[in-house]
Design a protein around this motif. Structure first.
Motif, short mmCIF file in Angstrom:
data_model
loop_
_atom_site.label_atom_id
_atom_site.label_comp_id
_atom_site.label_asym_id
_atom_site.label_seq_id
_atom_site.Cartn_x
_atom_site.Cartn_y
_atom_site.Cartn_z
N MET A 197 0.80 -1.19 0.00
CA MET A 197 0.00 0.00 0.00
C MET A 197 0.85 1.26 0.00
O MET A 197 0.51 2.21 -0.66
CB MET A 197 -0.91 0.03 1.22
CG MET A 197 -2.17 -0.69 1.05
SD MET A 197 -3.25 -0.16 2.38
CE MET A 197 -4.54 -1.31 2.14
N GLY A 198 1.90 1.28 0.73
CA GLY A 198 2.72 2.47 0.86
C GLY A 198 3.61 2.73 -0.33
O GLY A 198 4.20 3.79 -0.44
N ASP A 199 3.74 1.80 -1.24
CA ASP A 199 4.60 1.96 -2.40
C ASP A 199 3.86 2.76 -3.47
O ASP A 199 2.99 2.26 -4.16
CB ASP A 199 4.99 0.58 -2.95
CG ASP A 199 6.02 0.68 -4.06
OD1 ASP A 199 6.60 1.77 -4.23
OD2 ASP A 199 6.24 -0.34 -4.73
N SER A 200 4.21 4.03 -3.60
CA SER A 200 3.48 4.92 -4.51
C SER A 200 3.77 4.63 -5.98
O SER A 200 3.02 5.06 -6.84
CB SER A 200 3.81 6.37 -4.20
OG SER A 200 5.20 6.60 -4.39
N GLY A 201 4.81 3.91 -6.29
CA GLY A 201 5.14 3.66 -7.68
C GLY A 201 4.69 2.30 -8.20
O GLY A 201 4.93 1.97 -9.33
N SER A 202 4.00 1.50 -7.39
CA SER A 202 3.68 0.14 -7.79
C SER A 202 2.54 0.02 -8.78
O SER A 202 2.58 -0.79 -9.67
CB SER A 202 3.38 -0.72 -6.56
OG SER A 202 2.24 -0.22 -5.88
N ALA A 203 1.51 0.82 -8.64
CA ALA A 203 0.37 0.71 -9.55
C ALA A 203 -0.30 2.07 -9.70
O ALA A 203 -0.32 2.87 -8.77
CB ALA A 203 -0.63 -0.31 -9.02
N ALA A 204 -0.87 2.29 -10.87
CA ALA A 204 -1.59 3.54 -11.11
C ALA A 204 -2.94 3.47 -10.39
O ALA A 204 -3.61 2.45 -10.39
CB ALA A 204 -1.79 3.73 -12.60
N LEU A 205 -3.30 4.58 -9.78
CA LEU A 205 -4.58 4.66 -9.10
C LEU A 205 -5.66 5.15 -10.05
O LEU A 205 -5.39 5.89 -10.99
CB LEU A 205 -4.49 5.60 -7.90
CG LEU A 205 -3.52 5.21 -6.80
CD1 LEU A 205 -3.44 6.32 -5.76
CD2 LEU A 205 -3.95 3.92 -6.15
N GLY A 206 -6.88 4.73 -9.79
CA GLY A 206 -8.01 5.21 -10.58
C GLY A 206 -8.30 6.67 -10.28
O GLY A 206 -7.74 7.25 -9.35
N PRO A 207 -9.17 7.28 -11.05
CA PRO A 207 -9.49 8.69 -10.84
C PRO A 207 -10.18 8.91 -9.48
O PRO A 207 -10.97 8.07 -9.05
CB PRO A 207 -10.42 9.03 -11.99
CG PRO A 207 -10.96 7.73 -12.46
CD PRO A 207 -9.91 6.70 -12.15
N HIS A 208 -9.87 10.00 -8.83
CA HIS A 208 -10.46 10.32 -7.54
C HIS A 208 -11.75 11.11 -7.76
O HIS A 208 -11.82 11.96 -8.65
CB HIS A 208 -9.47 11.14 -6.71
CG HIS A 208 -9.84 11.22 -5.28
ND1 HIS A 208 -10.74 12.15 -4.81
CD2 HIS A 208 -9.47 10.48 -4.21
CE1 HIS A 208 -10.90 11.99 -3.51
NE2 HIS A 208 -10.13 10.98 -3.12
N ILE A 209 -12.76 10.86 -6.97
CA ILE A 209 -14.08 11.45 -7.16
C ILE A 209 -14.03 12.98 -7.12
O ILE A 209 -14.70 13.65 -7.91
CB ILE A 209 -15.09 10.88 -6.14
CG1 ILE A 209 -16.52 11.23 -6.53
CG2 ILE A 209 -14.79 11.31 -4.73
CD1 ILE A 209 -17.02 10.47 -7.68
N TYR A 210 -13.22 13.56 -6.23
CA TYR A 210 -13.13 15.02 -6.16
C TYR A 210 -12.40 15.59 -7.38
O TYR A 210 -12.73 16.67 -7.85
CB TYR A 210 -12.42 15.46 -4.88
CG TYR A 210 -13.29 15.31 -3.65
CD1 TYR A 210 -14.37 16.15 -3.42
CD2 TYR A 210 -13.03 14.32 -2.72
CE1 TYR A 210 -15.18 16.02 -2.30
CE2 TYR A 210 -13.83 14.17 -1.59
CZ TYR A 210 -14.89 15.03 -1.39
OH TYR A 210 -15.69 14.88 -0.29
N SER A 211 -11.43 14.86 -7.90
CA SER A 211 -10.72 15.30 -9.09
C SER A 211 -11.66 15.35 -10.30
O SER A 211 -11.64 16.30 -11.08
CB SER A 211 -9.55 14.37 -9.37
OG SER A 211 -8.94 14.68 -10.58
N ILE A 212 -12.47 14.32 -10.45
CA ILE A 212 -13.43 14.27 -11.56
C ILE A 212 -14.45 15.40 -11.43
O ILE A 212 -14.76 16.10 -12.39
CB ILE A 212 -14.14 12.90 -11.59
CG1 ILE A 212 -13.14 11.77 -11.82
CG2 ILE A 212 -15.26 12.88 -12.62
CD1 ILE A 212 -12.44 11.83 -13.16
#
Length: 86
Positions: free
Chosen positions: A1-16
């Motif tokens: 979980m703490g590894d920020s470079g392991s996988a791309a995250l989906g779009p965040h609801i506030y960002s959309i």
């Protein structure tokens, strides 16, 4: 979980929601739609409520609460949030 470079995250609801609001309020005034989908129990209704609250909060900040009409009328934010999101 703490590894920020392991996988791309989906779009965040506030960002959309923010992106949609900014495009809607830009000089070109683009119409916007947000499709929230997912499996049962995935949080679609809660996500819809978050988007509606975010958009109405930003929208009423532009016009102010003075536009609520007569004292017995509901504000724009209250009317939108009381609508059924489904």
């Amino acid at each position: 979980m703490g590894d920020s470079g392991s996988a791309a995250l989906g779009p965040h609801i506030y960002s959309i929601a923010d992106s949609s609001y900014r495009q809607m309020m830009s000089e070109k005034r683009k119409s916007q739609s947000i499709l929230i989908s997912g499996e049962s129990g995935a949080g679609k209704t809660e996500s819809t409520k978050i988007v509606m609250l975010y958009l109405t909060t930003l929208g009423t900040a532009h016009i102010g609460e003075d536009d609520a009409g007569e004292s017995g009328d509901l504000s724009i934010m209250e009317r939108v949030l009381q609508s059924n999101p489904i």
